[in-house]
Design an enzyme around this catalytic site. Structure first.
Site, short mmCIF file in Angstrom:
data_model
loop_
_atom_site.label_atom_id
_atom_site.label_comp_id
_atom_site.label_asym_id
_atom_site.label_seq_id
_atom_site.Cartn_x
_atom_site.Cartn_y
_atom_site.Cartn_z
N LEU A 28 0.86 -1.19 0.00
CA LEU A 28 0.00 0.00 0.00
C LEU A 28 0.90 1.23 0.00
O LEU A 28 1.08 1.91 1.01
CB LEU A 28 -0.93 -0.03 1.21
CG LEU A 28 -1.89 -1.22 1.26
CD1 LEU A 28 -2.73 -1.20 2.53
CD2 LEU A 28 -2.80 -1.23 0.03
N HIS A 29 1.46 1.51 -1.17
CA HIS A 29 2.48 2.56 -1.28
C HIS A 29 1.95 3.94 -0.89
O HIS A 29 2.41 4.55 0.09
CB HIS A 29 3.00 2.62 -2.73
CG HIS A 29 3.61 1.36 -3.23
ND1 HIS A 29 4.84 0.88 -2.79
CD2 HIS A 29 3.18 0.47 -4.16
CE1 HIS A 29 5.13 -0.24 -3.42
NE2 HIS A 29 4.14 -0.52 -4.25
N ASP A 30 1.01 4.44 -1.67
CA ASP A 30 0.58 5.84 -1.51
C ASP A 30 -0.07 6.15 -0.17
O ASP A 30 0.12 7.26 0.36
CB ASP A 30 -0.37 6.22 -2.65
CG ASP A 30 0.33 6.22 -4.00
OD1 ASP A 30 1.57 6.31 -4.03
OD2 ASP A 30 -0.36 6.12 -5.03
#
Length: 318
Positions: free
Chosen positions: A236-238
């Site tokens: 879940l990068h952002d």
């Protein structure tokens, strides 16, 4: 008083989740607007995706279209990971909102100039819009509190062995931003790959309300590419760039001097961090390097549950 923010994005599965995370915390984050930039897909597609996400949760937040591609060269998209629409998976209804007439740079400029408080920028896409803003209006940097961005990595890349996607798409813009003097917190691959969600957790989302289920469907599609690349979970990068603003205590960080390589044949787009005991320049970036994954996921799940409740007619809303 909530922190006034502008999100700059290219939705994108994880962009959508980051927007929802911010919307679920109006007591902490005052989302003044969203700007879009060509990245995960072409500009028209990702702008439509941003508007569809806002429409899905009835959030009338102004959206301004920005740069179609990088400062130099052609746009490289993330279609392999994000699909033909840029946000493949759930079939979202058509947006009931439209973008504003202003372009992203003028839109951000007006918000920053008219705000009584300094604005925090939250870019989770190629940094083209931000670079254009601070290059055209360098005096505005004094009105920017900080930048919490998703991009880069001090150990490895994902598009290449050295470069992360957001930085790789427009390294010239990224270098302008990193060397701007504005306080920067970087949620790079070092931390975002630790903020992963796994299949059994995605399944739990789809047993809940409409927003949680929609996110579960997003992650079903998004996880396909991760598995193809050998990952067991979906990073879940952002959302990390938003979560750090909400709960910085969940993260571990290092203060480093970071700039961006724009010329190297093997290293173009690399975020180069000086990790020596005696660096050549003072630190300019807070680099996030670890996260309490369980607490981070609770934050995501709780945010989606809150939005689920607001969409259920039987609750009467909040």
């Amino acid at each position: 008083m909530p922190t006034p923010i502008i999100i700059d994005c290219d939705p994108g599965h994880d962009d959508a989740i980051a927007i929802l995370l911010a919307l679920a915390h109006p007591e902490q984050l005052d989302l003044r607007g969203i700007t879009t930039v060509g990245g995960n897909q072409i500009l028209d597609k990702i702008t439509d995706n941003a508007l569809k996400v806002l429409s899905f949760v009835n959030a009338d937040i102004p959206v301004a279209k920005g740069a179609e591609g990088p400062l130099f060269g052609k746009l490289v998209t993330g279609a392999e990971a994000h699909g033909e629409s840029g946000m493949d998976g759930p079939l979202l209804p058509a947006s009931k909102f439209r973008p504003v007439q202003q372009g992203a740079v003028e839109f951000m400029l007006d918000i920053i100039r008219s705000s009584e408080e300094k604005i925090t920028l939250v870019p989770m896409a190629p940094l083209t819009n931000i670079a254009l803003l601070i290059t055209a209006y360098p005096e505005i940097k004094e009105r920017i509190e900080q930048i919490s961005l998703m991009g880069g990595g001090i150990a490895y890349g994902n598009v290449t062995s050295t470069a992360e996607f957001n930085i790789y798409v427009d390294p010239e813009a990224a270098r302008i931003v990193f060397e701007s003097g504005i306080p920067i917190t970087m949620s790079g691959l070092d931390v975002t790959n630790r903020a992963a969600i796994y299949d059994e957790e995605i399944a739990q989302l789809k047993e809940r309300g409409p927003v949680s289920n929609m996110v579960g469907e997003l992650l079903d599609f998004y996880s396909i590419y991760g598995k193809k690349m050998g990952y067991s979970g979906s990073a879940l990068h952002d959302p990390c760039a938003v979560a750090w603003l909400l709960h910085p205590e969940l993260f571990q960080s290092r203060e480093l001097y970071v700039t961006v390589e724009t010329e190297g044949k093997l290293t173009r787009g690399m975020t180069v961090a000086d990790q020596r005991t005696n660096p050549a320049a003072p630190a300019n970036v807070k680099v996030l390097v670890d996260v309490d994954r369980e607490a981070f996921l609770r934050l995501i799940f709780d945010a989606l549950a809150k939005l689920d409740g607001e969409l259920l007619p039987s609750t009467g809303g909040n």
